[in-house]
Scaffold this active site. Structure first.
Site, PDB file in Angstrom:
ATOM      1  N   ILE A 173       0.836  -1.214   0.000  1.00 49.01           N
ATOM      2  CA  ILE A 173       0.000   0.000   0.000  1.00 49.01           C
ATOM      3  C   ILE A 173       0.869   1.263   0.000  1.00 49.01           C
ATOM      4  O   ILE A 173       0.626   2.193  -0.771  1.00 49.01           O
ATOM      5  CB  ILE A 173      -0.974  -0.015   1.200  1.00 49.01           C
ATOM      6  CG1 ILE A 173      -1.942  -1.190   1.058  1.00 49.01           C
ATOM      7  CG2 ILE A 173      -1.740   1.299   1.298  1.00 49.01           C
ATOM      8  CD1 ILE A 173      -2.806  -1.467   2.280  1.00 49.01           C
ATOM      9  N   ASP A 232      11.087   2.584   6.466  1.00 53.56           N
ATOM     10  CA  ASP A 232      10.667   1.193   6.630  1.00 53.56           C
ATOM     11  C   ASP A 232      11.882   0.436   7.157  1.00 53.56           C
ATOM     12  O   ASP A 232      12.978   0.580   6.599  1.00 53.56           O
ATOM     13  CB  ASP A 232      10.215   0.622   5.269  1.00 53.56           C
ATOM     14  CG  ASP A 232       9.455  -0.694   5.417  1.00 53.56           C
ATOM     15  OD1 ASP A 232       9.964  -1.601   6.112  1.00 53.56           O
ATOM     16  OD2 ASP A 232       8.363  -0.830   4.839  1.00 53.56           O
ATOM     17  N   THR A 277      -4.462   5.354   7.216  1.00 54.13           N
ATOM     18  CA  THR A 277      -5.398   4.355   6.678  1.00 54.13           C
ATOM     19  C   THR A 277      -4.902   2.959   7.045  1.00 54.13           C
ATOM     20  O   THR A 277      -5.287   1.984   6.418  1.00 54.13           O
ATOM     21  CB  THR A 277      -5.530   4.464   5.137  1.00 54.13           C
ATOM     22  OG1 THR A 277      -4.227   4.356   4.564  1.00 54.13           O
ATOM     23  CG2 THR A 277      -6.180   5.761   4.708  1.00 54.13           C
ATOM     24  N   SER A 278      -4.040   2.876   8.076  1.00 51.52           N
ATOM     25  CA  SER A 278      -3.455   1.564   8.394  1.00 51.52           C
ATOM     26  C   SER A 278      -4.165   0.904   9.578  1.00 51.52           C
ATOM     27  O   SER A 278      -5.047   0.069   9.381  1.00 51.52           O
ATOM     28  CB  SER A 278      -1.967   1.719   8.639  1.00 51.52           C
ATOM     29  OG  SER A 278      -1.343   0.473   8.531  1.00 51.52           O
ATOM     30  N   ARG A 279      -3.793   1.288  10.791  1.00 49.15           N
ATOM     31  CA  ARG A 279      -4.485   0.785  11.977  1.00 49.15           C
ATOM     32  C   ARG A 279      -4.528   1.901  13.014  1.00 49.15           C
ATOM     33  O   ARG A 279      -3.541   2.620  13.212  1.00 49.15           O
ATOM     34  CB  ARG A 279      -3.775  -0.440  12.570  1.00 49.15           C
ATOM     35  CG  ARG A 279      -4.003  -1.736  11.803  1.00 49.15           C
ATOM     36  CD  ARG A 279      -5.453  -2.213  11.852  1.00 49.15           C
ATOM     37  NE  ARG A 279      -5.673  -3.469  11.136  1.00 49.15           N
ATOM     38  CZ  ARG A 279      -6.051  -3.580   9.863  1.00 49.15           C
ATOM     39  NH1 ARG A 279      -6.259  -2.495   9.148  1.00 49.15           N
ATOM     40  NH2 ARG A 279      -6.241  -4.757   9.304  1.00 49.15           N
ATOM     41  N   ASP A 286      -8.875   6.851   8.617  1.00 50.61           N
ATOM     42  CA  ASP A 286      -9.803   5.788   8.215  1.00 50.61           C
ATOM     43  C   ASP A 286      -9.916   4.746   9.317  1.00 50.61           C
ATOM     44  O   ASP A 286     -10.725   3.826   9.227  1.00 50.61           O
ATOM     45  CB  ASP A 286      -9.299   5.132   6.920  1.00 50.61           C
ATOM     46  CG  ASP A 286     -10.280   4.105   6.373  1.00 50.61           C
ATOM     47  OD1 ASP A 286     -11.477   4.456   6.236  1.00 50.61           O
ATOM     48  OD2 ASP A 286      -9.872   2.956   6.114  1.00 50.61           O
ATOM     49  N   GLU A 293     -11.908   1.550  17.579  1.00 48.95           N
ATOM     50  CA  GLU A 293     -12.985   1.412  16.588  1.00 48.95           C
ATOM     51  C   GLU A 293     -13.796   0.118  16.714  1.00 48.95           C
ATOM     52  O   GLU A 293     -14.915   0.023  16.195  1.00 48.95           O
ATOM     53  CB  GLU A 293     -12.419   1.491  15.171  1.00 48.95           C
ATOM     54  CG  GLU A 293     -11.604   0.255  14.751  1.00 48.95           C
ATOM     55  CD  GLU A 293     -11.063   0.332  13.325  1.00 48.95           C
ATOM     56  OE1 GLU A 293     -10.431   1.345  12.977  1.00 48.95           O
ATOM     57  OE2 GLU A 293     -11.267  -0.635  12.570  1.00 48.95           O
ATOM     58  N   HIS A 298     -13.112   2.847   8.455  1.00 45.68           N
ATOM     59  CA  HIS A 298     -12.294   1.718   7.978  1.00 45.68           C
ATOM     60  C   HIS A 298     -12.812   1.216   6.621  1.00 45.68           C
ATOM     61  O   HIS A 298     -13.115   0.039   6.453  1.00 45.68           O
ATOM     62  CB  HIS A 298     -12.299   0.578   9.009  1.00 45.68           C
ATOM     63  CG  HIS A 298     -11.071  -0.286   8.931  1.00 45.68           C
ATOM     64  ND1 HIS A 298     -10.427  -0.759  10.026  1.00 45.68           N
ATOM     65  CD2 HIS A 298     -10.363  -0.756   7.878  1.00 45.68           C
ATOM     66  CE1 HIS A 298      -9.393  -1.497   9.667  1.00 45.68           C
ATOM     67  NE2 HIS A 298      -9.333  -1.504   8.346  1.00 45.68           N
TER      68      HIS A 298
END
Ligand code: NAI
Length: 344
Positions: A153, A172, A227-229, A253, A258, A290
């Protein structure tokens, strides 16, 4: 036909799974999987679960007692599963990649909406308010975006950003050898990015990666997209940074609490989460439920790959999508795969 129980089911899930399912008697249940709902699996050998199912040691224990042999996650992330507790009890499989572009495109949608205030403009013009006050954005060309996590992603998103003429900085711990991304240390990424977007998994190491200290390193007026966690961001620290305008906008997201909330309709109730209520109320925060994956193409792949994972398991075939706590990166994984068709 083998019986499979499907948790956290919505009509759109049924539609896609029914289209491809030939081999299983699937019972669709709306509640999330957790200790209290685990009894619903009675008589089933498999479970299909999703991101907000709580697959901890007690839940795994109950499923195991009831004869469940496999949990097929219809997601890529698996931070909600106690993989160690499942070892030698229940096989866990996932859908490692279904549409990285779906998530990457939603990430850009959040950023563009925040930047150009489309959410506010939409509401204004519907009310015949055509004023521009407060709607000014910025040009993305030439801005620096920091991408944390350059897997499928993160890399799909970096291509989109480059299309906008943005400078991409990447972090990374396992840099992609086949990419021309400019990798930098996390500190430099925090210090030099106008926008930061999170695309790494939630692990013990990455929990609250965005916290008071890391926020302090960032540029004043930084934009943050996740938008990951949800657990990657300390929501309280984010709220404070939004109040002081250190963070100028946040597109989320995912949210760390959540589990009980996302995918449900609480529009007629008062939500019992003050942090979320505050975040939702801020004009420079956009929250989606999500849904970054939620495209026709992704739903199609999720259904096909999940059913294929089940077929392979029940036919005793090699399981390339198995998750095992021994099978992390590196040699342990290679050995594990070499010696067995399945980990256990
Ligand atoms: P991936 O496994 O291809 O990439 C994850 C990358 O994160 C890898 O390159 C890995 O080396 C890197 N990473 C690991 N630890 C890190 C750390 N401490 N700091 C920075 N990077 C680190 O996964 P993919 O498919 O790109 O997905 C990324 C995440 O997106 C998933 O873990 C999942 O949580 C989330 N996701 C969200 C969806 C949504 O609908 N919002 C849908 C699908 C995935």
């Amino acid at each position: 036909m083998k019986k499979i129980v499907f948790f956290d089911s919505k009509p759109y899930d049924e539609e896609f799974f029914n289209q491809y399912n030939k081999n299983y008697q699937i019972k669709y249940f709306e509640p999330n999987l957790n200790q209290d709902t685990a009894h619903l699996v009675q008589g089933s050998e498999g479970v299909i679960a999703f991101v907000n199912d709580v697959i901890d040691a007690p839940t795994i224990g109950k499923l195991h007692e009831l004869g469940v042999k496999i949990i097929a996650l219809r997601s890529a992330g698996y931070n909600n599963v106690d993989v160690k507790a499942a070892f030698e009890k229940i096989t866990i499989v996932r859908v490692p990649s279904y549409s990285p572009e779906a998530v990457a495109e939603h990430t850009m949608a959040l950023l563009l909406t925040l930047n150009r205030k489309i959410h506010k403009a939409y509401n204004r013009t519907r009310d015949f308010n055509f004023s521009l006050n407060g709607l000014m954005g910025f040009v993305m060309l030439g801005k620096t975006i920091g991408i944390i996590g350059t897997g499928k992603i993160g890399r799909a998103f970096s291509k989109i950003c480059r299309g906008f003429g943005m400078k991409v900085l990447a972090y990374d711990p396992y840099p992609a050898s086949d990419s021309d991304l400019e990798y930098v240390g996390l500190e430099k990424l925090f210090q030099e990015s106008d926008i930061i977007s999170l695309h790494c998994p939630l692990t013990e190491e990455t929990k609250h990666l965005i916290n008071e200290e890391s926020l302090a390193l960032m540029r004043d007026g930084v934009y943050l997209i996740n938008t990951s966690r949800g657990g990657l961001i300390d929501s309280h620290a984010l709220l404070s940074a939004l109040k002081t305008k250190k963070v100028k906008g946040a597109g989320l997201d995912v949210y760390e609490e959540e589990t009980e909330i996302f995918y449900e309709d609480y529009s007629e109730m008062i939500i019992n989460d003050d942090t979320l209520a505050l975040l939702v109320s801020l004009p420079n925060v956009i929250i989606t439920s999500h849904q970054a994956f939620f495209t026709k193409e992704a739903m199609d792949s999720i259904a096909r790959i999940t059913l294929d994972n089940l077929d392979k398991f029940f036919n005793g075939e090699e399981l390339e999508n198995e998750i095992c706590y021994l099978c992390k990166e590196g040699e342990a994984a290679i050995e594990c795969r070499k010696n067995r068709k399945r980990c256990f």
